[in-house]
Write a protein that holds these residues in place. Structure first.
Motif, mmCIF file in Angstrom:
data_model
loop_
_atom_site.group_PDB
_atom_site.id
_atom_site.type_symbol
_atom_site.label_atom_id
_atom_site.label_comp_id
_atom_site.label_asym_id
_atom_site.label_seq_id
_atom_site.Cartn_x
_atom_site.Cartn_y
_atom_site.Cartn_z
ATOM 1 N N ALA A 199 0.835 -1.202 0.000
ATOM 2 C CA ALA A 199 0.000 0.000 0.000
ATOM 3 C C ALA A 199 0.872 1.254 0.000
ATOM 4 O O ALA A 199 0.564 2.253 -0.669
ATOM 5 N N THR A 200 1.987 1.217 0.741
ATOM 6 C CA THR A 200 2.907 2.359 0.764
ATOM 7 C C THR A 200 3.533 2.565 -0.603
ATOM 8 O O THR A 200 3.657 3.703 -1.076
ATOM 9 N N ASP A 201 3.938 1.475 -1.251
ATOM 10 C CA ASP A 201 4.492 1.565 -2.604
ATOM 11 C C ASP A 201 3.494 2.233 -3.546
ATOM 12 O O ASP A 201 3.851 3.108 -4.345
ATOM 13 N N ARG A 202 2.254 1.803 -3.484
ATOM 14 C CA ARG A 202 1.246 2.312 -4.413
ATOM 15 C C ARG A 202 0.978 3.783 -4.188
ATOM 16 O O ARG A 202 0.837 4.561 -5.146
ATOM 17 N N ARG A 203 0.930 4.211 -2.927
ATOM 18 C CA ARG A 203 0.724 5.640 -2.645
ATOM 19 C C ARG A 203 1.903 6.456 -3.150
ATOM 20 O O ARG A 203 1.715 7.530 -3.748
ATOM 21 N N ARG A 204 3.107 5.979 -2.905
ATOM 22 C CA ARG A 204 4.297 6.702 -3.343
ATOM 23 C C ARG A 204 4.383 6.746 -4.868
ATOM 24 O O ARG A 204 4.756 7.762 -5.455
ATOM 25 N N LEU A 205 4.013 5.641 -5.524
ATOM 26 C CA LEU A 205 4.026 5.599 -6.980
ATOM 27 C C LEU A 205 3.071 6.630 -7.561
ATOM 28 O O LEU A 205 3.433 7.392 -8.466
ATOM 29 N N HIS A 206 1.848 6.687 -7.044
ATOM 30 C CA HIS A 206 0.881 7.651 -7.577
ATOM 31 C C HIS A 206 1.340 9.080 -7.307
ATOM 32 O O HIS A 206 1.233 9.962 -8.178
ATOM 33 N N ASP A 207 1.860 9.332 -6.122
ATOM 34 C CA ASP A 207 2.329 10.675 -5.786
ATOM 35 C C ASP A 207 3.431 11.130 -6.732
ATOM 36 O O ASP A 207 3.411 12.256 -7.237
ATOM 37 N N ARG A 208 4.396 10.259 -6.986
ATOM 38 C CA ARG A 208 5.518 10.626 -7.848
ATOM 39 C C ARG A 208 5.094 10.684 -9.310
ATOM 40 O O ARG A 208 5.608 11.515 -10.067
#
Length: 266
Positions: A199-208
């Motif tokens: 979930a952290t990966d996915r949030r960071r991916l969308h943010d970047r």
């Protein structure tokens, strides 16, 4: 290859031509026309004007209007820039480039479609339904996709993340440079499986993803800034601008892929 930020830059070019009555259309190389001939393009454009253009990923739609507003039953010119295409808005007195394939003249100005390799080109669609059919199956424009939709589209099946991001059926507009930059900024290895992301990966991916697109769209291209991976990926002995580690490269999905082994561990 032009990616979403480049096409946003071309949209701003076409917007400058919008509203001007078109006097003449010169097709110097019909090889860039797809599904239309020069006479059909001239018939659709001369005496009309472009309405406000819109972008969908790597596609640029130029609606044509005869009156004040574009109607759904009026044609659109749709541009895809392939590997080497571009749009230029310039004075009609400016010497033409040998790769200016189609020139649309409006008063003293000219809109020029320039393309070296002619891998894609210009389509003339008869109406808005034709545009919808052309873009059917293409994912949402990457600049407008929210986190939930990105998660859903990436999670449909397991595949390597770099390949998923550059699949225009998943999200539209991300190419090789953008994908590598987004993943480097998100600190995610390009070979990670989409279904293995936390979930952290996915949030960071969308943010970047959104951050890289916003900054790139402002300048109308994928920038080669010194603080970005793109500023170093083509250096023979390129190092990560964040940690100084030697960059690595391989091919994923047939595309050259560059990453930092320290910042983006497997």
């Amino acid at each position: 290859m032009p990616e979403l930020p480049d096409v946003e830059g071309f949209r701003r070019v076409l917007r400058r031509a919008a509203g001007r009555t078109i006097d003449r259309v010169d097709v110097t190389d019909p090889g860039v026309l797809r599904g239309a001939d020069p006479a059909e393009l001239r018939h659709a454009l001369v005496g009309a004007a472009f309405a406000a253009p819109r972008r969908h990923g790597k596609w640029l739609v130029g609606p044509v209007r005869a009156e004040r507003r574009h109607r759904a039953d009026e044609p659109s010119v749709v541009f895809h820039f392939g590997m080497t295409g571009s749009l230029i808005w310039t004075s009609g007195d400016t010497e033409r480039h040998r790769h200016d394939r189609v020139v649309v003249a409006a008063g003293s100005r000219e809109l020029r479609y320039r393309d070296l390799r002619k891998l894609q080109g210009i389509r003339l669609l008869p109406d808005d339904d034709g545009v919808t059919q052309l873009l059917h199956g293409i994912g949402p424009d990457a600049a407008g996709v929210d986190g939930a939709e990105l998660d859903e589209r990436l999670g449909r099946r397991s595949r390597r993340l770099k390949s998923a991001l550059t699949d225009q059926g998943v999200v539209a507009g991300i190419g090789n440079l953008l994908a590598d930059e987004i993943l480097w900024q998100a600190r995610i290895h390009p070979s990670r499986e989409t279904l293995d992301l936390t979930a952290t990966d996915r949030r960071r991916l969308h943010d970047r993803l959104q951050g890289v697109l916003r900054r790139s769209m402002r300048v109308g291209r994928v920038p080669g800034w010194p603080s970005w991976l793109t500023g170093h990926r083509d250096d023979p002995d390129g190092v990560c601008p964040r940690c100084g580690t030697r960059l690595r490269r391989t091919r994923i999905g047939g595309r050259t892929t560059v990453w930092c082994p320290r910042c983006q561990p497997t």
